[in-house]
Design a protein around this motif. Structure first.
Motif, PDB file in Angstrom:
ATOM      1  N   PHE A 110       6.550  14.270  61.823  1.00  0.00           N
ATOM      2  CA  PHE A 110       7.797  14.521  61.098  1.00  0.00           C
ATOM      3  C   PHE A 110       8.922  15.038  61.990  1.00  0.00           C
ATOM      4  O   PHE A 110       9.857  15.676  61.518  1.00  0.00           O
ATOM      5  CB  PHE A 110       7.531  15.511  59.947  1.00  0.00           C
ATOM      6  N   LEU A 236      -0.660  16.619  48.810  1.00  0.00           N
ATOM      7  CA  LEU A 236       0.581  17.383  48.973  1.00  0.00           C
ATOM      8  C   LEU A 236       1.701  16.469  49.468  1.00  0.00           C
ATOM      9  O   LEU A 236       2.815  16.491  48.932  1.00  0.00           O
ATOM     10  CB  LEU A 236       0.403  18.545  49.955  1.00  0.00           C
ATOM     11  N   LEU A 237       1.415  15.648  50.481  1.00  0.00           N
ATOM     12  CA  LEU A 237       2.474  14.784  51.023  1.00  0.00           C
ATOM     13  C   LEU A 237       3.004  13.861  49.928  1.00  0.00           C
ATOM     14  O   LEU A 237       4.208  13.639  49.807  1.00  0.00           O
ATOM     15  CB  LEU A 237       1.945  13.963  52.204  1.00  0.00           C
ATOM     16  N   ALA A 240       5.049  16.176  47.444  1.00  0.00           N
ATOM     17  CA  ALA A 240       6.210  16.820  48.089  1.00  0.00           C
ATOM     18  C   ALA A 240       7.206  15.799  48.606  1.00  0.00           C
ATOM     19  O   ALA A 240       8.407  16.049  48.645  1.00  0.00           O
ATOM     20  CB  ALA A 240       5.738  17.701  49.244  1.00  0.00           C
ATOM     21  N   THR A 245      13.111  14.709  47.355  1.00  0.00           N
ATOM     22  CA  THR A 245      14.249  13.990  47.926  1.00  0.00           C
ATOM     23  C   THR A 245      14.970  13.203  46.832  1.00  0.00           C
ATOM     24  O   THR A 245      16.207  13.146  46.814  1.00  0.00           O
ATOM     25  CB  THR A 245      13.763  13.043  49.046  1.00  0.00           C
ATOM     26  N   THR A 248      17.383  15.390  45.105  1.00  0.00           N
ATOM     27  CA  THR A 248      18.637  15.670  45.826  1.00  0.00           C
ATOM     28  C   THR A 248      19.582  14.471  45.768  1.00  0.00           C
ATOM     29  O   THR A 248      20.797  14.646  45.612  1.00  0.00           O
ATOM     30  CB  THR A 248      18.344  16.062  47.289  1.00  0.00           C
ATOM     31  N   VAL A 287      14.050  22.159  44.482  1.00  0.00           N
ATOM     32  CA  VAL A 287      12.976  23.165  44.419  1.00  0.00           C
ATOM     33  C   VAL A 287      13.661  24.512  44.212  1.00  0.00           C
ATOM     34  O   VAL A 287      14.094  25.143  45.164  1.00  0.00           O
ATOM     35  CB  VAL A 287      12.149  23.189  45.727  1.00  0.00           C
ATOM     36  N   PHE A 343      14.753  24.619  52.139  1.00  0.00           N
ATOM     37  CA  PHE A 343      13.508  24.144  52.747  1.00  0.00           C
ATOM     38  C   PHE A 343      12.575  25.309  53.080  1.00  0.00           C
ATOM     39  O   PHE A 343      11.610  25.136  53.822  1.00  0.00           O
ATOM     40  CB  PHE A 343      13.813  23.356  54.031  1.00  0.00           C
ATOM     41  N   ALA A 347       7.008  30.922  57.565  1.00  0.00           N
ATOM     42  CA  ALA A 347       5.873  30.228  58.182  1.00  0.00           C
ATOM     43  C   ALA A 347       5.623  28.853  57.555  1.00  0.00           C
ATOM     44  O   ALA A 347       5.047  27.972  58.187  1.00  0.00           O
ATOM     45  CB  ALA A 347       4.629  31.086  58.036  1.00  0.00           C
ATOM     46  N   GLY A 352       8.987  18.327  55.901  1.00  0.00           N
ATOM     47  CA  GLY A 352       9.658  17.051  55.649  1.00  0.00           C
ATOM     48  C   GLY A 352      11.171  17.124  55.696  1.00  0.00           C
ATOM     49  O   GLY A 352      11.846  16.170  55.317  1.00  0.00           O
TER      50      GLY A 352
HETATM   51  C1  HEM Z   1      15.133  17.643  49.531  1.00  0.00           C
HETATM   52  C2  HEM Z   1      13.855  17.507  49.789  1.00  0.00           C
HETATM   53  C3  HEM Z   1      12.881  18.630  49.979  1.00  0.00           C
HETATM   54  C4  HEM Z   1      12.969  19.956  49.652  1.00  0.00           C
HETATM   55  C5  HEM Z   1      14.121  20.669  48.978  1.00  0.00           C
HETATM   56  C6  HEM Z   1      11.741  20.589  50.074  1.00  0.00           C
HETATM   57  C7  HEM Z   1      11.449  21.928  49.935  1.00  0.00           C
HETATM   58  C8  HEM Z   1      10.310  22.543  50.391  1.00  0.00           C
HETATM   59  C9  HEM Z   1      10.027  23.947  50.245  1.00  0.00           C
HETATM   60  C10 HEM Z   1      10.926  24.946  49.528  1.00  0.00           C
HETATM   61  C11 HEM Z   1       8.839  24.188  50.841  1.00  0.00           C
HETATM   62  C12 HEM Z   1       8.123  25.543  50.909  1.00  0.00           C
HETATM   63  C13 HEM Z   1       8.743  26.367  51.957  1.00  0.00           C
HETATM   64  C14 HEM Z   1       8.351  27.800  51.907  1.00  0.00           C
HETATM   65  O1  HEM Z   1       7.711  28.276  50.974  1.00  0.00           O
HETATM   66  O2  HEM Z   1       8.745  28.496  52.843  1.00  0.00           O
HETATM   67  C15 HEM Z   1       8.355  22.943  51.360  1.00  0.00           C
HETATM   68  C16 HEM Z   1       7.174  22.774  52.049  1.00  0.00           C
HETATM   69  C17 HEM Z   1       6.700  21.552  52.443  1.00  0.00           C
HETATM   70  N1  HEM Z   1       7.330  20.332  52.329  1.00  0.00           N
HETATM   71 FE1  HEM Z   1       9.153  20.000  51.603  1.00  0.00          FE
HETATM   72  N2  HEM Z   1      10.930  19.636  50.656  1.00  0.00           N
HETATM   73  C18 HEM Z   1      11.589  18.434  50.621  1.00  0.00           C
HETATM   74  C19 HEM Z   1      11.144  17.225  51.103  1.00  0.00           C
HETATM   75  C20 HEM Z   1       9.931  17.032  51.692  1.00  0.00           C
HETATM   76  C21 HEM Z   1       9.467  15.772  52.190  1.00  0.00           C
HETATM   77  C22 HEM Z   1      10.232  14.452  52.175  1.00  0.00           C
HETATM   78  C23 HEM Z   1       8.224  15.984  52.672  1.00  0.00           C
HETATM   79  C24 HEM Z   1       7.353  14.933  53.283  1.00  0.00           C
HETATM   80  C25 HEM Z   1       6.813  15.010  54.411  1.00  0.00           C
HETATM   81  C26 HEM Z   1       7.911  17.405  52.509  1.00  0.00           C
HETATM   82  C27 HEM Z   1       6.748  18.015  52.929  1.00  0.00           C
HETATM   83  C28 HEM Z   1       6.509  19.371  52.855  1.00  0.00           C
HETATM   84  C29 HEM Z   1       5.286  19.997  53.347  1.00  0.00           C
HETATM   85  C30 HEM Z   1       4.107  19.282  54.020  1.00  0.00           C
HETATM   86  C31 HEM Z   1       5.411  21.366  53.089  1.00  0.00           C
HETATM   87  C32 HEM Z   1       4.381  22.458  53.395  1.00  0.00           C
HETATM   88  C33 HEM Z   1       4.712  23.158  54.690  1.00  0.00           C
HETATM   89  C34 HEM Z   1       3.780  24.329  54.941  1.00  0.00           C
HETATM   90  O3  HEM Z   1       3.164  24.839  54.011  1.00  0.00           O
HETATM   91  O4  HEM Z   1       3.652  24.742  56.097  1.00  0.00           O
HETATM   92  N3  HEM Z   1       8.982  17.998  51.913  1.00  0.00           N
HETATM   93  N4  HEM Z   1       9.280  21.935  51.092  1.00  0.00           N
END
Ligand code: HEM
Length: 394
Positions: A110, A236-237, A240, A245, A248, A287, A343, A347, A352
């Motif tokens: 990513f 999850l992938l 999430a 997206t 948005t 989110v 985002f 940690a 993404g």
């Molecule tokens: C506008 C789009 C997106 C928003 C607003 C968003 C928001 C978030 C938020 C708030 C978290 C948790 C962060 C935290 O608690 O500190 C997260 C984690 C995550 N997101 Fe996104 N996300 C978006 C798009 C994506 C996309 C496209 C992917 C695809 C790969 C993705 C994959 C992940 C993964 C794998 C995590 C877990 C990371 C971890 O636990 O270390 N997200 N995202």
């Protein structure tokens, strides 16, 4: 009694701050008004919903909790209520130190550079979807918003794209129906796990140039990922990567449909779109909040919390904290500094974000270049998956 009065009336009848906060479904219609009340009257408050949780609304407190992984755990899950499963989503529901190795293993898929490679295909997909809308006086932009990420990320992961409609239905049932009828989300989650089990088996025998095949071969601390880890990562992938997206893209188009000056500015100078995207992410994040669990008794802003209690980090409120953002409730597409929390900030910061930003930027650029003028054809909420009817003025 108005809704706001009903919510704060609860607070007066108890000795710790209470606010009947919800961050799903129809509650999203008025959530930004809720934040104003909470931030001025009870920045940390208790809600009885979803088994009960504390809500943290200030930018400083959200950041502090995010960074304090000794006191706040992501177990049993950051997702409240659950995405239809009691299994931990990897890496979202894993605390450090195990988290670190999972993230290191996933990050190369990513990176900014890697995501740049997806831009031409994203553009192609966006254009194909726009062709479907061409010639319609009133068009449903919701399908466009949803299918750009579904197609781009689905292909990248290695999902058979003939099943794209099915993926969107599952995401609806898991993400949106879960607060209405949990059994719908559970059924959809079971179906997705079954689907992923077959897909992982298929890719083991017949690998392709996709993320699932590469994950099967990756070195994770001197060993390969087992089937159960693969399932929890892919689940999850899947969830999430699609819905967030799409949300948005939808909310950005929803805003532009009602602000012709903003739309005209982006149509005249598309180089402003990436800055505008950050503002849409800040003000209308898909989110709005995520959960943690208190590991040991603690206190935030003078409010005592006990081990085992859930804490909801209201990213959407932090993004509208007047201490950090000038006129936080205005959407200013040229906002110069925009350190939003959409985002996450600690940690678990979203893996993404590079992909999401590119998908939104390309989707908006293509949409506005094809349709430089549009307006709402009927009232629609900024969130959700329902129709977003846009009319092109003659
Ligand atoms: C506008 C789009 C997106 C928003 C607003 C968003 C928001 C978030 C938020 C708030 C978290 C948790 C962060 C935290 O608690 O500190 C997260 C984690 C995550 N997101 Fe996104 N996300 C978006 C798009 C994506 C996309 C496209 C992917 C695809 C790969 C993705 C994959 C992940 C993964 C794998 C995590 C877990 C990371 C971890 O636990 O270390 N997200 N995202």
């Amino acid at each position: 009694m108005s809704n706001e009065e009903a919510k704060t009336a609860v607070a007066e009848s108890t000795n710790h701050p209470r606010f009947d906060f919800d961050f799903h479904g129809l509650a999203l219609d008025t959530i930004f008004d809720d934040y104003k009340v909470m931030q001025s009257e009870c920045p940390v408050s208790w809600s009885d919903r979803y088994g009960g949780f504390w809500t943290v609304t200030s930018y400083a407190d959200v950041r502090a909790v995010e960074h304090d992984t000794d006191t706040f755990s992501v177990a049993p899950s950051m997702i409240l209520p659950s995405f239809g499963t009691d299994r931990p989503l990897i890496p979202l529901d894993i605390d450090p130190p195990e988290l670190v190795a999972y993230r290191q293993m996933l990050l190369p898929f990513f990176t900014s550079k890697q995501m740049d490679l997806l831009v031409p295909r994203t553009r192609e997909i966006a254009r194909e979807l726009l062709d479907e809308l061409d010639g319609q006086e009133v068009m449903n932009a919701s399908r466009f918003a949803r299918f750009v990420p579904t197609m781009v990320f689905g292909e990248y992961l290695g999902f058979p794209m003939q099943d794209a409609e099915l993926f969107d239905r599952w995401v609806d049932d898991i993400v949106f129906a879960r607060t209405e009828d949990e059994s719908i989300a559970r059924q959809a989650a079971n179906d997705v796990y079954d689907y992923l089990r077959s897909l992982i088996k298929l890719r083991r025998h017949d690998p392709g140039p996709d993320v699932i095949s590469s994950l099967l071969a990756v070195d994770h601390g001197g060993r390969k990922l087992d089937d159960e880890e693969m399932l929890d990562i892919c689940y999850l992938l899947f969830v999430a990567g699609l819905e967030t997206t799409a949300g948005t893209i939808r909310s950005s188009l929803w805003h532009l449909a009602q602000h012709p000056q903003d739309l005209a500015a982006l149509a005249a100078d598309p180089s402003q779109i990436p800055t505008a995207t950050e503002e849409f992410l800040r003000a209308l994040s898909p989110v709005q909040a995520m959960a943690r669990t208190v590991k040991q008794d603690t206190e935030i802003a003078g409010v005592k919390m006990r081990a085992g209690e859930r804490v909801v980090l209201a990213f959407g409120a932090a993004n509208r904290d007047p201490e950090v953002f000038e006129c936080p409730h205005d959407i200013r597409l040229d906002r110069p500094a925009n350190p939003h929390t959409s985002f996450g900030v600690g940690a678990h910061r979203c893996l993404g974000s590079n992909l999401a930003r590119r998908e939104v930027n390309v989707a908006l650029t293509e949409f506005i270049s094809r349709f430089p003028k549009f307006e709402l054809a009927e009232p629609s909420p900024w969130h959700g998956t329902g129709r977003l009817a846009l009319r092109r003025p003659a």
